[in-house]
Motif scaffolding. Structure first.
Motif, PDB file in Angstrom:
ATOM      1  N   GLN A 152       0.337  -1.095  -0.198  1.00  0.00           N
ATOM      2  CA  GLN A 152       0.116  -0.194  -0.049  1.00  0.00           C
ATOM      3  C   GLN A 152       0.742   1.507  -0.416  1.00  0.00           C
ATOM      4  O   GLN A 152       1.927   0.631   0.628  1.00  0.00           O
ATOM      5  CB  GLN A 152      -1.407  -0.369   1.492  1.00  0.00           C
ATOM      6  CG  GLN A 152      -1.291  -0.763   1.566  1.00  0.00           C
ATOM      7  CD  GLN A 152      -3.217  -1.298   0.504  1.00  0.00           C
ATOM      8  OE1 GLN A 152      -3.155  -0.605   0.147  1.00  0.00           O
ATOM      9  NE2 GLN A 152      -2.753  -1.985   0.032  1.00  0.00           N
ATOM     10  N   ASP A 156      -2.257   8.823   1.841  1.00  0.00           N
ATOM     11  CA  ASP A 156      -3.153   8.810   0.645  1.00  0.00           C
ATOM     12  C   ASP A 156      -3.075   9.770   0.024  1.00  0.00           C
ATOM     13  O   ASP A 156      -4.175  10.107  -0.331  1.00  0.00           O
ATOM     14  CB  ASP A 156      -4.934   8.832   1.360  1.00  0.00           C
ATOM     15  CG  ASP A 156      -4.797   9.774   2.128  1.00  0.00           C
ATOM     16  OD1 ASP A 156      -4.241  10.256   2.437  1.00  0.00           O
ATOM     17  OD2 ASP A 156      -6.101   9.576   2.873  1.00  0.00           O
ATOM     18  N   PRO A 164      -3.328   8.989  -7.718  1.00  0.00           N
ATOM     19  CA  PRO A 164      -1.713   8.546  -6.059  1.00  0.00           C
ATOM     20  C   PRO A 164      -0.826   9.560  -6.641  1.00  0.00           C
ATOM     21  O   PRO A 164      -0.031   9.996  -7.822  1.00  0.00           O
ATOM     22  CB  PRO A 164      -1.461   7.551  -5.779  1.00  0.00           C
ATOM     23  CG  PRO A 164      -2.703   6.474  -6.608  1.00  0.00           C
ATOM     24  CD  PRO A 164      -2.909   7.132  -7.631  1.00  0.00           C
TER      25      PRO A 164
END
Ligand code: GLC
Length: 562
Positions: A152, A156, A164
Motif C-alpha cells: 500500500q 493517501d 495517487p
C-alpha cells in the motif's frame, strides 16, 4: 494601495534591470515553428522567426523546456537539464538561436524545472537500479509502502494530475510525484541535488542565457516527517502562513539565496521569474532582489471580464511590487490555461470565473456553438491593451498576439496532456492552447498552415488559416497589428513606473488610469460606448467614433497637462 508609485526607470539600453518592464514572449518550442518536417517545432524554427519577433517588438523570449524528454508532460519531464532534445536540435542550434535573438536585441529566458526530473533521468534510473536506503535513492523521495510487502502507498496523497502521488517500484518502496508518475520529485534536502542545479544555471548562463523561469518554484522544500497528515488536510493549499507540508515552505528561499549568488556572478546579473502559486501575501518574497527577482502574478489571468476584477488584479499586482521592491508581471495566458480569446467568448456564469467556465466547456463539449468568437477576440484585444499599459513586465503567450482561440475539440487520440490521460478523458487538459501556430493561410507545406513542411502535432483545425500571420501582417486592423502598434508605443511611453487611478469617465464599467507622462488609459468593460476625455487617441482596440469608445474596448490616449 497608494495612488501614485515613484518613478524609478533608468533609460540606458544595456540596463542591469532590463527585465523590470520587459515584454516577454512565451515560446512553446514544440508548437512555434518547425524546419525539419517532423511535425514538432524546433530550435532552428525559433531562429527562422527572429525577424517576426523583432518586428513584433518584444524585449525577451521565454522558452518552455526544450531539453531531452519523453514528453510525458510536454517537456516538463526533463531527462537531461544540460542538453537539447535531439528532435528539437543541438546545443549548436541553441547557440545560433541565442546569437540571432541577441543580434535582434531580444533577451533569452529558459525554463528551469527543479521540482522533479523525468523518470528517464540518469539519477532516477540509478535510483531504480539501487537498493532501498542507498545513496542513489536519496536524490528522490522514496518511502516504504504500508502493509504486507509494502503493497500500500505510504499515505493517501493525490497527485496534481489525478491519481495517487506515490508509485511503487516493486521492492516495497514507493516514490513521490507531485505531477505525472514520469516526474519523480527530487529531494532538495540533498546537497548534490542543490549543487547540480547551480551547475545547470551556470551552464546556460555561460551560453549567454539572460534569465530563467522557475517551474513550480514554491514546491521544492517539503516536510515529509511522519505521521503524515491525511489528504483531506493536505489538499487545502491556499495557506497564508507557510504551514503546508508540500508547498511554499520558508526553507525554499534559502535555495534561491544560493541561486541569487550564482546569478550575481554574471554581468548583468541573470534574472529569474518564479512560477509560485502561493497566497498573494507570500509572493513578494520570491520576487525580492535577494531571491529570484520577479514572480508571476496570475490574478489577471483569473479575472472575470469586468472592471471590478481588473481593478482588484491591478491593485494586488502593484502592492506586491511595492512589497517586494521588484516589479510585477501581467499575463493573460500561458501554456497551462485556456486561450484568453476563448475564455472571454464563453457565456458568463454568476459566481464562476472564466477559467472555471472554460474548463467545463472543454471537458463537456469544446465545440463552437457556445463560443462567441468575435466577442472573445474583442475582449482579448481590450485586455491586451490593459496588460501592456501597466508598470512592470508583460508576458505574452505565443498566438495570443494573433487572437487565436483554444482548439476545444481535439480528438481524444491526439491529446498528449497527462491531465487528459490520468483523468481517463474526463478532462481535456491543456493541448488546445498548444496547437502549432499558423504562419500562412494556405496549407502549402504539407498539411500545416506554414508551421512546417511535415504537418503539425496536435493538428491545426481548418479555421486556423484565418488567424495566420501572413493574413494579419498585411491588415492594419488585425490583432497582430494592434500588438505591434502597442509594443512600439509602449517602448516610447513607458518611461517610469508611475500609476494613478483616475475617475475621468464616471462609470462603474470603466477603468481609467494615468501612466508615465501624458499617457492615459481608458478600458470599457461594459457594452455601451462611453465618451473619452479630451486628448489624442494613440491606439484603441476598437474604432473610436465621435470621441466615444465602444463597449469591450480599451484606448490609450495622450492627454497633455492632465
Ligand atoms: C508548471 C508548468 C506546467 C507543468 C507543471 C509540472 O506548472 O507550467 O506546464 O505541467 O509545472 O512541471
Amino acid at each position: 494601495m497608494p495612488d501614485t508609485l515613484v518613478p524609478t526607470r533608468a533609460d540606458s539600453a544595456a540596463r542591469r534591470d532590463w527585465w523590470q518592464n520587459a515584454v516577454v514572449y512565451q515560446i512553446y518550442p514544440r508548437s512555434f515553428a518547425d524546419t525539419d518536417g517532423d511535425g514538432i517545432g524546433n530550435i532552428a524554427g525559433v531562429t527562422s522567426r527572429v525577424p517576426y519577433l523583432a518586428r513584433l517588438g518584444v524585449d525577451a523570449v521565454w522558452l518552455s523546456p526544450f531539453y531531452p524528454s519523453a514528453l510525458a508532460d510536454g517537456g516538463y519531464d526533463v531527462d537531461d537539464y544540460r542538453d537539447v532534445d535531439p528532435r528539437l536540435g543541438t546545443l549548436e542550434d541553441f547557440d545560433t538561436m541565442v546569437t540571432a535573438l541577441h543580434g535582434a536585441g531580444i533577451k533569452v529566458i529558459v525554463d528551469i524545472v527543479p521540482n522533479h526530473s523525468s523518470d528517464r533521468h540518469a539519477w532516477f534510473r540509478e535510483a531504480l537500479a539501487s537498493e532501498p536506503g542507498s545513496r542513489a535513492r536519496q536524490r528522490y523521495i522514496f518511502r516504504d509502502g504500508l502493509g504486507p510487502n509494502g503493497a500500500q502507498p505510504p499515505n493517501d496523497w493525490q497527485s496534481g494530475f489525478g491519481g495517487p502521488a506515490w508509485e511503487p517500484v516493486g521492492d516495497g518502496q514507493w516514490y513521490f510525484h507531485h505531477f505525472a508518475k514520469e516526474q519523480p520529485d527530487l529531494n532538495w534536502d540533498d546537497e548534490e541535488v542543490r549543487e547540480d542545479f547551480k551547475r545547470t544555471l551556470r551552464f546556460w548562463s555561460d551560453r549567454g542565457v539572460d534569465g530563467f523561469r522557475v517551474d513550480v518554484a514554491h514546491g521544492l522544500v517539503k516536510d515529509l516527517s511522519e505521521p503524515f497528515a491525511p489528504w483531506s488536510e493536505v489538499s487545502v493549499v491556499d495557506r497564508p502562513d507557510g504551514s503546508h507540508p508540500l508547498w511554499d515552505r520558508d526553507g525554499v528561499h534559502e535555495i534561491y539565496t544560493g541561486w541569487r549568488r550564482v546569478f550575481d556572478e554574471y554581468d548583468p546579473p541573470r534574472f529569474a521569474v518564479a512560477e509560485a502559486c502561493v497566497h498573494p501575501s507570500r509572493r513578494a518574497r520570491y520576487a525580492s532582489a535577494k531571491g529570484l527577482g520577479q514572480a508571476f502574478n496570475f490574478e489577471m489571468q483569473d479575472a472575470g471580464w469586468c472592471a471590478a476584477d481588473y481593478r482588484k488584479a491591478v491593485d494586488s499586482g502593484l502592492s506586491q511590487a511595492l512589497e517586494s521592491g521588484s516589479t510585477t508581471t501581467w499575463l493573460l495566458g500561458c501554456h497551462d490555461s485556456c486561450r484568453v480569446a476563448t475564455r472571454y467568448g464563453l457565456p458568463t456564469e454568476v459566481g464562476r470565473t472564466p477559467v472555471e467556465v472554460a474548463r467545463d466547456w472543454l471537458s463537456t463539449d469544446g465545440a463552437t456553438p457556445m463560443l462567441d468568437r468575435a466577442l472573445g477576440e474583442r475582449r482579448a484585444r481590450a485586455a491586451a491593451l490593459v496588460t501592456l499599459s501597466l508598470p512592470g513586465s508583460a508576458y505574452v503567450y505565443q498566438g495570443d498576439e494573433l487572437g487565436l482561440h483554444e482548439v476545444g475539440d481535439l480528438r481524444p487520440e491526439v491529446l498528449e496532456d497527462p491531465i487528459a490521460h490520468r483523468s481517463g478523458g474526463r478532462e481535456k487538459g491543456r493541448d488546445g492552447c498548444r496547437v502549432p501556430l499558423p504562419w500562412s493561410a494556405e496549407p502549402a507545406e504539407g498539411t500545416s498552415f506554414g508551421f512546417g513542411p511535415g504537418g503539425a502535432q496536435p493538428p491545426q483545425p481548418e479555421w486556423f488559416g484565418r488567424y495566420a500571420v501572413s493574413v494579419q501582417a498585411e491588415d492594419p486592423d488585425s490583432t497582430l497589428s494592434l500588438y505591434r502598434t502597442a509594443l512600439r508605443l509602449r517602448a516610447e511611453l513607458d518611461t517610469d513606473d508611475s500609476f494613478a487611478w483616475l475617475d475621468s469617465v464616471p462609470d462603474a464599467d470603466v477603468l481609467c488610469y494615468r501612466r508615465s507622462g501624458d499617457w492615459q488609459v481608458v478600458a470599457n468593460f461594459g457594452s455601451e460606448p462611453v465618451a473619452l476625455p479630451a486628448g489624442e487617441v494613440l491606439v484603441s482596440s476598437a474604432p473610436v467614433v465621435g470621441g466615444r469608445l465602444p463597449g469591450d474596448a480599451t484606448a490609450w490616449l495622450s492627454v497633455p497637462g492632465a
